[in-house]
Motif scaffolding. Structure first.
Motif, PDB file in Angstrom:
ATOM      1  N   UNK A   1      47.911  72.332  20.113  1.00  0.00           N
ATOM      2  CA  UNK A   1      47.728  73.696  20.628  1.00  0.00           C
ATOM      3  C   UNK A   1      46.747  73.700  21.791  1.00  0.00           C
ATOM      4  N   UNK A   2      45.667  72.945  21.674  1.00  0.00           N
ATOM      5  CA  UNK A   2      44.674  72.883  22.750  1.00  0.00           C
ATOM      6  C   UNK A   2      45.263  72.239  23.998  1.00  0.00           C
ATOM      7  N   UNK A   3      46.052  71.188  23.799  1.00  0.00           N
ATOM      8  CA  UNK A   3      46.679  70.511  24.940  1.00  0.00           C
ATOM      9  C   UNK A   3      47.590  71.471  25.700  1.00  0.00           C
ATOM     10  N   UNK A   4      48.451  72.164  24.964  1.00  0.00           N
ATOM     11  CA  UNK A   4      49.394  73.089  25.606  1.00  0.00           C
ATOM     12  C   UNK A   4      48.653  74.253  26.259  1.00  0.00           C
ATOM     13  N   UNK A   5      47.595  74.740  25.593  1.00  0.00           N
ATOM     14  CA  UNK A   5      46.821  75.852  26.159  1.00  0.00           C
ATOM     15  C   UNK A   5      46.156  75.453  27.468  1.00  0.00           C
ATOM     16  N   UNK A   6      45.546  74.269  27.495  1.00  0.00           N
ATOM     17  CA  UNK A   6      44.886  73.813  28.718  1.00  0.00           C
ATOM     18  C   UNK A   6      45.900  73.541  29.825  1.00  0.00           C
ATOM     19  N   UNK A   7      47.070  73.025  29.434  1.00  0.00           N
ATOM     20  CA  UNK A   7      48.127  72.836  30.419  1.00  0.00           C
ATOM     21  C   UNK A   7      48.631  74.163  30.971  1.00  0.00           C
ATOM     22  N   UNK A   8      48.686  75.181  30.103  1.00  0.00           N
ATOM     23  CA  UNK A   8      49.104  76.519  30.528  1.00  0.00           C
ATOM     24  C   UNK A   8      48.158  77.080  31.583  1.00  0.00           C
ATOM     25  N   UNK A   9      46.868  76.858  31.388  1.00  0.00           N
ATOM     26  CA  UNK A   9      45.873  77.356  32.354  1.00  0.00           C
ATOM     27  C   UNK A   9      46.084  76.721  33.720  1.00  0.00           C
ATOM     28  N   UNK A  10      46.288  75.409  33.731  1.00  0.00           N
ATOM     29  CA  UNK A  10      46.481  74.715  35.008  1.00  0.00           C
ATOM     30  C   UNK A  10      47.773  75.147  35.693  1.00  0.00           C
TER      31      UNK A  10
ATOM     32  N   UNK B   1      40.875  65.702  27.066  1.00  0.00           N
ATOM     33  CA  UNK B   1      40.223  65.195  25.862  1.00  0.00           C
ATOM     34  C   UNK B   1      41.106  65.443  24.640  1.00  0.00           C
ATOM     35  N   UNK B   2      41.736  66.619  24.602  1.00  0.00           N
ATOM     36  CA  UNK B   2      42.615  66.943  23.481  1.00  0.00           C
ATOM     37  C   UNK B   2      43.884  66.097  23.502  1.00  0.00           C
ATOM     38  N   UNK B   3      44.387  65.783  24.710  1.00  0.00           N
ATOM     39  CA  UNK B   3      45.589  64.936  24.828  1.00  0.00           C
ATOM     40  C   UNK B   3      45.345  63.598  24.147  1.00  0.00           C
ATOM     41  N   UNK B   4      44.201  62.991  24.468  1.00  0.00           N
ATOM     42  CA  UNK B   4      43.890  61.684  23.867  1.00  0.00           C
ATOM     43  C   UNK B   4      43.655  61.806  22.365  1.00  0.00           C
ATOM     44  N   UNK B   5      43.127  62.933  21.940  1.00  0.00           N
ATOM     45  CA  UNK B   5      42.833  63.121  20.520  1.00  0.00           C
ATOM     46  C   UNK B   5      44.102  63.161  19.676  1.00  0.00           C
ATOM     47  N   UNK B   6      45.214  63.581  20.277  1.00  0.00           N
ATOM     48  CA  UNK B   6      46.490  63.574  19.553  1.00  0.00           C
ATOM     49  C   UNK B   6      46.793  62.175  19.034  1.00  0.00           C
TER      50      UNK B   6
ATOM     51  N   UNK C   1      37.524  59.686  32.308  1.00  0.00           N
ATOM     52  CA  UNK C   1      36.352  59.820  31.449  1.00  0.00           C
ATOM     53  C   UNK C   1      36.599  60.747  30.281  1.00  0.00           C
ATOM     54  N   UNK C   2      37.248  61.881  30.542  1.00  0.00           N
ATOM     55  CA  UNK C   2      37.550  62.819  29.454  1.00  0.00           C
ATOM     56  C   UNK C   2      38.608  62.273  28.500  1.00  0.00           C
ATOM     57  N   UNK C   3      39.550  61.494  29.034  1.00  0.00           N
ATOM     58  CA  UNK C   3      40.527  60.846  28.156  1.00  0.00           C
ATOM     59  C   UNK C   3      39.834  59.879  27.198  1.00  0.00           C
ATOM     60  N   UNK C   4      38.874  59.138  27.716  1.00  0.00           N
ATOM     61  CA  UNK C   4      38.111  58.225  26.865  1.00  0.00           C
ATOM     62  C   UNK C   4      37.374  59.002  25.777  1.00  0.00           C
ATOM     63  N   UNK C   5      36.825  60.153  26.142  1.00  0.00           N
ATOM     64  CA  UNK C   5      36.128  60.969  25.146  1.00  0.00           C
ATOM     65  C   UNK C   5      37.082  61.389  24.029  1.00  0.00           C
ATOM     66  N   UNK C   6      38.304  61.753  24.399  1.00  0.00           N
ATOM     67  CA  UNK C   6      39.298  62.124  23.394  1.00  0.00           C
ATOM     68  C   UNK C   6      39.703  60.950  22.523  1.00  0.00           C
ATOM     69  N   UNK C   7      39.768  59.758  23.114  1.00  0.00           N
ATOM     70  CA  UNK C   7      40.113  58.548  22.344  1.00  0.00           C
ATOM     71  C   UNK C   7      39.025  58.191  21.343  1.00  0.00           C
ATOM     72  N   UNK C   8      37.832  58.754  21.541  1.00  0.00           N
ATOM     73  CA  UNK C   8      36.732  58.481  20.618  1.00  0.00           C
ATOM     74  C   UNK C   8      36.581  59.510  19.515  1.00  0.00           C
TER      75      UNK C   8
END
Length: 719
Positions: free
Chosen positions: A673-682, A293-298, A345-352
């Protein structure tokens, strides 16, 4: 743009020329001091003492003239009072009453001129102090205010207490109300002010007094927290446009959009790991699910910011439709058994994500007098949504099917949000009013002189501050200063940037460090929140309900923390400087000093919270996890408010409007920051759940230490 010294000379009321602050002389003195110090002809002690003496002399000149003028106004009011009593006893004194009203208005016009005089001198004093500090790298302003503000014989306080001016305003208001209502029921301004009908001149005077009496408060702190960039002094035409564009229901819909989006962001956090497992993926894939969601929000932040230049309704409608689709896909992924559909679905949420539109609407379409309240509402809606998201997740403890659709704790967040966005879309379509994009503005001609400007403002009902064309130039440290002969034109200074590259060029080192701090705190918070379900399930075998309650409790701390911090800063400023009205005069020096102190302390507390979170040696316990999480989260929240407040002060005024504005830059830093943090977790999940906690905390620790070091290097330039 005209340099301040020239502007001051052109704006002076001619017959009062000798009583204004001699800005030109003071500026020459500052330059001479610099030359003398370079060649060793004088020392710093002499410079500080001599400059203080000159300022005291200038202020004394202003204050004595101010008292003299107040005395003259008081004498005129006494004469009018005698006529007033006689006229009201006459049975046919209608024409005399009109003449007396005009006489009172004449006193009001002269009082407005006097307020204009005070404001010009206040700005001149503030600018010369700022120039001195900038030239010599010495916090002279701090010393000067602290020593002059609290002294019992302070002449500086005389100007900004407004005791005499307030008495004159009261006399004019009361007598005009008396003349207005003498034939009917008497309405006292003291007993029933809401029932009186103040004269336009009284409106103008009160607006000028309120401008000089403005002080730091909690709403202002939250407004800075929201990072809704705005000019401190809007022009009458700009505020008139905002009045015409303002629509309460549209503002409410913007705030509801903010609330629903934050709910949408965090409602899946407690169940994202279980959802990933049910689709055959690892639990740590929850980082990608949350982060997508954060990726799309960028990307969405940029096009929504650009779109808001032309419309507010259409991007909000588009946002609602995209979020409706995104949440529906998120819910359908369970029955389709597809992790791809879940991520789409989550990407769409970020695009919104329409947060750029929400901020922009408040900045552009809410009148200045309501803007801080609206900004506080934006922060409150975000905080409430952040708390409600996880709380709602713990309510969905059910499992049933309707036809082939499954409704359980994994899919219900998607279905509930889809329905919420559908209802919101219908409400938006019915109630939102698109503000007009082009409105003709009645601007005061620039060539009129100060006295004419005052009369023009009164006659046309303009009640905003009169000093509106003095646009500042950005200094090397991001400060605003008036530099004779070196400023850009007003149009160029106010022109918004047109590209991300241009915006980046306007970022000073101190601003870049503050964006790094913002990145750090968002990174630390996202690591904490996104991996909470996995960490607590592994170490403590917490249920979804327990995780949801824990996250909701963290979210509920947001608003109280901001209330405490905002109140603390305001109270500390009052204690140190005696009267917060000096903030307006002296460029918020004391407030900035406090903000910087809280900034550094908050960064250190975030570091402590991160260090306490590590699992080294001893068994990991619930008190250790909850305590360290609380320290990290609360400290990050304090840091966010202070950081954005500082950013709004030191960032270029050209970034207060347009597509590539300061709000967009901060949003992009936080989203990245959120994108990188979530990527770090994975990615850390490949080392196994047992090593996940420490593996994700190491980058947080490194970034936090880096931000503290960078803050220390730029600490003095945050001014």
């Amino acid at each position: 743009m005209v340099a301040f010294g020239k502007k001051l000379k052109e704006s002076q009321i001619q017959e009062w020329q000798g009583y204004y602050i001699n800005y030109k002389l003071l500026k020459k003195k500052v330059n001479r001091y610099a030359q003398q110090l370079e060649i060793g002809a004088q020392d710093h002690h002499y410079v500080l003492k001599d400059f203080s003496r000159m300022l005291d002399s200038q202020i004394e000149k202003i204050v004595l003239f101010l008292l003299e003028q107040q005395g003259q106004l008081a004498n005129r009011l006494c004469d009018l009072r005698e006529q007033h009593d006689v006229i009201l006893q006459l049975s046919n004194g209608g024409s005399k009453i009109c003449e007396l009203q005009e006489a009172y208005r004449g006193v009001g016009h002269d009082l407005l001129r006097l307020l204009f005089f005070v404001e010009m001198n206040a700005i001149g004093l503030r600018k010369i102090l700022k120039k001195f500090d900038k030239r010599f790298g010495y916090r002279f302003t701090n010393y000067y205010v602290k020593t002059r503000a609290n002294h019992p014989y302070s002449q500086l306080r005389q100007v900004f207490r407004h005791v005499g001016i307030g008495a004159v305003v009261g006399a004019i208001s009361r007598n005009l109300a008396d003349l207005q209502d003498h034939q009917g029921n008497y309405v006292s301004i003291y007993d029933q002010p809401a029932l009186s009908h103040p004269d336009p001149i009284v409106h103008s005077i009160k607006a000028a007094v309120n401008k000089l009496s403005n002080s730091t408060n909690f709403l202002e702190f939250l407004g800075k927290h929201a990072f809704i960039m705005q000019d401190d002094l809007p022009s009458p035409s700009e505020d008139d446009v905002a009045e015409q564009r303002y629509h309460f229901m549209s503002l409410l819909l913007n705030l509801v959009n903010t609330f629903l989006y934050m709910v949408n962001t965090y409602i899946i956090v407690p169940t994202a790991d279980d959802y990933s497992l049910s689709l055959g993926a690892a639990a740590t894939v929850c980082g990608v699910v949350i982060g997508s969601m954060a990726v799309a929000q960028v990307f969405s932040s940029v096009y929504f910011s650009a779109w808001s230049n032309r419309s507010y309704l259409r991007p909000l409608v588009f946002s609602s439709i995209v979020l409706l689709i995104g949440n529906t896909l998120y819910a359908l992924a369970y029955d389709l058994n597809s992790i791809v559909v879940l991520l789409v679905g989550r990407l769409f949420c970020g695009l919104g994500s329409a947060r750029a539109v929400n901020r922009r609407y408040i900045s552009d379409c809410v009148p200045h007098k309501l803007r801080m309240r609206a900004s506080a509402g934006f922060v409150s809606a975000s905080a409430l949504g952040m708390a409600c998201g996880p709380a709602l997740a713990c309510l969905f403890q059910t499992d049933f099917k309707i036809y082939k659709l499954t409704f359980n704790q994994e899919t219900l967040p998607g279905w509930i949000m889809a329905i919420s966005w559908l209802v919101y879309l219908l409400w938006l379509s019915i109630s939102f009013r698109e503000p007009p994009q082009e409105i003709k503005r009645d601007i005061i001609p620039q060539e009129v002189r100060a006295g004419t400007v005052v009369n023009y403002a009164v006659e046309n009902g303009i009640t905003q501050p009169l000093l509106l064309n003095m646009e500042p130039k950005q200094g090397e440290n991001g400060d605003q200063e008036y530099d004779d002969g070196e400023d850009e034109s007003c149009e160029k200074t106010r022109k918004p940037v047109t590209s991300i590259v241009s915006a980046y060029r306007l970022l000073t080192p101190s601003v870049k460090v503050q964006l790094l701090v913002y990145f750090m705190l968002k990174y630390a918070m996202e690591i904490l929140l996104a991996e909470a379900s996995v960490i607590t399930a592994y170490y403590f075998i917490w249920s979804t309900n327990s995780v949801a309650i824990f996250l909701a409790c963290l979210g509920l701390t947001v608003l109280p923390v901001n209330i405490i911090v905002g109140t603390y800063i305001s109270n500390m400023f009052e204690e140190r400087y005696g009267d917060s009205r000096f903030k307006v005069l002296l460029g918020e020096t004391g407030a900035l000093k406090l903000l910087k102190q809280v900034l550094l302390a908050s960064e250190i507390m975030v570091l402590i919270g991160i260090l306490l979170s590590f699992h080294i040696g001893i068994p990991y316990s619930v008190p250790q996890y909850v305590g360290s999480a609380l320290i990290t989260f609360v400290s990050a929240e304090v840091l966010e408010g202070v950081n954005l407040s500082l950013l709004s002060r030191v960032m270029s005024s050209r970034l207060s409007r347009g597509t590539y504005n300061g709000g967009l830059l901060s949003t992009e830093a936080g989203t990245l920051a959120r994108v990188i943090a979530d990527g770090t977790i994975t990615l850390s999940g490949y080392f196994g759940v047992a090593k996940l906690l420490n593996a994700t905390l190491v980058p947080s620790l490194f970034i936090c230490i880096s931000s503290i070091i960078a803050t220390c290097f730029t600490y003095n330039s945050l001014y």
